[in-house]
Write an enzyme that holds these catalytic residues in place. Structure first.
Site, PDB file in Angstrom:
ATOM      1  N   ARG A  19       0.829  -1.213   0.000  1.00 52.87           N
ATOM      2  CA  ARG A  19       0.000   0.000   0.000  1.00 52.87           C
ATOM      3  C   ARG A  19       0.859   1.257   0.000  1.00 52.87           C
ATOM      4  NH1 ARG A  19      -5.362  -2.295   0.393  1.00 52.87           N
ATOM      5  NH2 ARG A  19      -4.698  -4.415  -0.053  1.00 52.87           N
ATOM      6  N   GLY A  23       5.386  -0.031  -3.050  1.00 56.96           N
ATOM      7  CA  GLY A  23       4.513  -1.190  -3.224  1.00 56.96           C
ATOM      8  C   GLY A  23       3.498  -0.971  -4.336  1.00 56.96           C
ATOM      9  N   SER A 114      17.943   1.393   0.942  1.00 61.54           N
ATOM     10  CA  SER A 114      17.932   2.837   0.697  1.00 61.54           C
ATOM     11  C   SER A 114      19.375   3.325   0.620  1.00 61.54           C
ATOM     12  CB  SER A 114      17.220   3.509   1.865  1.00 61.54           C
ATOM     13  OG  SER A 114      17.700   4.805   2.047  1.00 61.54           O
ATOM     14  N   TYR A 143      17.268   3.921  10.849  1.00 56.19           N
ATOM     15  CA  TYR A 143      16.736   3.374   9.596  1.00 56.19           C
ATOM     16  C   TYR A 143      17.855   2.685   8.808  1.00 56.19           C
ATOM     17  CZ  TYR A 143      14.296   3.266   5.114  1.00 56.19           C
ATOM     18  OH  TYR A 143      13.713   2.867   3.941  1.00 56.19           O
ATOM     19  N   ARG A 194       4.153  22.537   0.427  1.00 55.74           N
ATOM     20  CA  ARG A 194       4.386  23.897   0.951  1.00 55.74           C
ATOM     21  C   ARG A 194       4.238  24.955  -0.145  1.00 55.74           C
ATOM     22  NH1 ARG A 194       6.412  22.403   5.814  1.00 55.74           N
ATOM     23  NH2 ARG A 194       7.593  20.514   5.496  1.00 55.74           N
ATOM     24  N   ARG A 216      20.980  15.940  -3.685  1.00 53.13           N
ATOM     25  CA  ARG A 216      20.251  14.664  -3.647  1.00 53.13           C
ATOM     26  C   ARG A 216      19.974  14.205  -5.070  1.00 53.13           C
ATOM     27  NH1 ARG A 216      21.611  15.093   0.806  1.00 53.13           N
ATOM     28  NH2 ARG A 216      20.429  14.960   2.745  1.00 53.13           N
TER      29      ARG A 216
HETATM   30  P1  GDP Z   1      17.230  12.772   3.386  1.00 51.01           P
HETATM   31  O1  GDP Z   1      17.750  12.475   2.023  1.00 51.01           O
HETATM   32  O2  GDP Z   1      17.220  11.596   4.281  1.00 51.01           O
HETATM   33  O3  GDP Z   1      17.946  13.950   3.993  1.00 51.01           O
HETATM   34  O4  GDP Z   1      15.687  13.075   3.202  1.00 51.01           O
HETATM   35  P2  GDP Z   1      14.677  14.291   2.988  1.00 51.01           P
HETATM   36  O5  GDP Z   1      13.986  14.047   1.689  1.00 51.01           O
HETATM   37  O6  GDP Z   1      13.806  14.364   4.189  1.00 51.01           O
HETATM   38  O7  GDP Z   1      15.508  15.652   2.928  1.00 51.01           O
HETATM   39  C1  GDP Z   1      16.385  15.996   1.899  1.00 51.01           C
HETATM   40  C2  GDP Z   1      16.877  17.413   2.060  1.00 51.01           C
HETATM   41  O8  GDP Z   1      15.824  18.328   1.702  1.00 51.01           O
HETATM   42  C3  GDP Z   1      17.332  17.823   3.470  1.00 51.01           C
HETATM   43  O9  GDP Z   1      18.520  18.592   3.326  1.00 51.01           O
HETATM   44  C4  GDP Z   1      16.186  18.715   3.959  1.00 51.01           C
HETATM   45  O10 GDP Z   1      16.611  19.697   4.896  1.00 51.01           O
HETATM   46  C5  GDP Z   1      15.723  19.379   2.652  1.00 51.01           C
HETATM   47  N1  GDP Z   1      14.323  19.878   2.657  1.00 51.01           N
HETATM   48  C6  GDP Z   1      13.914  21.097   2.193  1.00 51.01           C
HETATM   49  N2  GDP Z   1      12.587  21.231   2.322  1.00 51.01           N
HETATM   50  C7  GDP Z   1      12.112  20.073   2.840  1.00 51.01           C
HETATM   51  C8  GDP Z   1      10.791  19.608   3.178  1.00 51.01           C
HETATM   52  O11 GDP Z   1       9.783  20.302   3.022  1.00 51.01           O
HETATM   53  N3  GDP Z   1      10.706  18.338   3.679  1.00 51.01           N
HETATM   54  C9  GDP Z   1      11.814  17.537   3.840  1.00 51.01           C
HETATM   55  N4  GDP Z   1      11.662  16.305   4.318  1.00 51.01           N
HETATM   56  N5  GDP Z   1      13.066  17.972   3.548  1.00 51.01           N
HETATM   57  C10 GDP Z   1      13.225  19.203   3.050  1.00 51.01           C
END
Ligand code: GDP
Length: 321
Positions: A19, A23, A114, A143, A194, A216
């Site tokens: 779900r 998945g 991951s 994790y 957002r 990333r």
């Molecule tokens: P990570 O790869 O485990 O760090 O996973 P995330 O997807 O949660 O975050 C990636 C990066 O995006 C981090 O540097 C966060 O600070 C940045 N970021 C910016 N805006 C956001 C948001 O709205 N949500 C999350 N989760 N991360 C954010």
């Protein structure tokens, strides 16, 4: 590759975590492939952390192939705030599912991890060999440790019992069906929400978490599902296999692409008091590329498609703000 026993239309496939984001993508891909007996019990029906319940389920339903996509997952804040749950739940699920698969003669199992399993300061791009060569990133250590244990379980069962269990390590994932909650989600759905809310409220400025400078790599979940079936067809071996796009972007670049898509003209400001996490997370995908697989969905196309899904889900009440 010789000795690989590919998925067939006769298999009974368990998609553990059927779900969730991954998945559901696997279910779509298996349907395209014509696999008819696909089982995806919801959490209320089968608690994957409970080894007795899992063993009972396997003896009743007799899956021949298992895709292990279940997990307690979340973004950087959720990981940092709930480390016990992330470690405990993910460890328990890996132990229960891998052991039941062995006890009930499952012929192939694919375990999904991951890219956060790699050391925080691993050389980039990160090859499979850099696992366990240095300390982990603190924000998602629980994790990561659980996922590393999952890979090691598959290897150990392969060595000791001859089980044909393999593991794939995807980079950061996104796509339709993601978790769009404000706090617990990953960056793409969190940021999309957002931007959307800021536009709807007529705001002029959006504050984005972190410095914006970390990098990333993002993989569309349909590409991952495709890679999983590809690996089941072509690969049998001890090493886990990286699955990514080979391309990464800064969070600032992501925010700019998101603004263009969702809320053109909005001012972007960064909030360095929010955690950045690992400075960079780019996978070395030479192995899967050498086998003949490549990601197909660009970030631009994938973001647009995910945004369309999000708007549609909002309209249907499937996602609430
Ligand atoms: P990570 O790869 O485990 O760090 O996973 P995330 O997807 O949660 O975050 C990636 C990066 O995006 C981090 O540097 C966060 O600070 C940045 N970021 C910016 N805006 C956001 C948001 O709205 N949500 C999350 N989760 N991360 C954010």
């Amino acid at each position: 590759m010789t000795g690989v026993r590919p998925l067939t239309a006769e298999d009974t496939v368990l998609v553990a975590g059927g779900r969730g984001l991954v998945g559901r993508a696997l279910l779509r891909r298996l349907a395209q492939r014509g696999v008819k007996r696909v089982l995806a019990p919801p959490r209320q029906e089968l608690d994957l952390r409970d080894p007795v319940a899992v063993a009972r389920w396997f003896s009743t339903h007799r899956p021949t192939v298992v895709l292990m996509a279940a997990g307690t997952v979340g973004g950087i804040l959720a990981n940092a705030e709930r480390p016990a749950e992330f470690l405990r739940d993910n460890l328990a699920m890996a132990v229960a599912v891998v052991d039941a698969a062995h006890q009930h003669g499952v012929r192939r199992l694919l375990y999904l991890g991951s890219s956060c399993i790699y050391p925080r300061d691993a050389p980039q791009p990160m090859a499979e060999e850099c696992l366990l060569t240095g300390p982990l990133e603190q924000t998602n250590e629980g994790y990561a440790l659980a996922k590393i244990s999952g890979i090691k379980l598959c290897q150990a069962y392969r060595r000791q019992y001859g089980c044909d269990f393999i593991a794939a390590m995807p980079t950061n994932l996104y796509g339709p069906g993601d978790n769009f909650s404000a706090e617990g989600s990953h960056v793409i759905p969190g940021m999309m929400r957002r931007f959307y809310e800021a536009r709807e409220r007529g705001e002029r400025r959006l504050v984005v978490w972190g410095s914006g400078r970390v990098r990333r790599e993002f993989l569309h979940v349909d590409d991952l599902a495709d890679a999983c079936l590809f690996l089941l067809d072509r690969y049998s071996g001890e090493s886990h296999i990286n699955v990514g796009t080979g391309v990464d972007v800064t969070i600032q670049e992501l925010a700019e692409a998101m603004r263009e898509l969702v809320a053109p003209g909005l001012e972007i400001e960064f909030d360095p008091s929010k955690p950045d996490g690992t400075p960079r997370k780019l996978l070395d995908c030479s192995r899967i590329h050498a086998m003949g697989w490549k990601a197909r969905i660009s970030l631009r196309v994938g973001l647009r498609q995910t945004y369309e899904w999000f708007q549609d889900a909002l309209g249907k009440g499937a996602v609430r703000l």
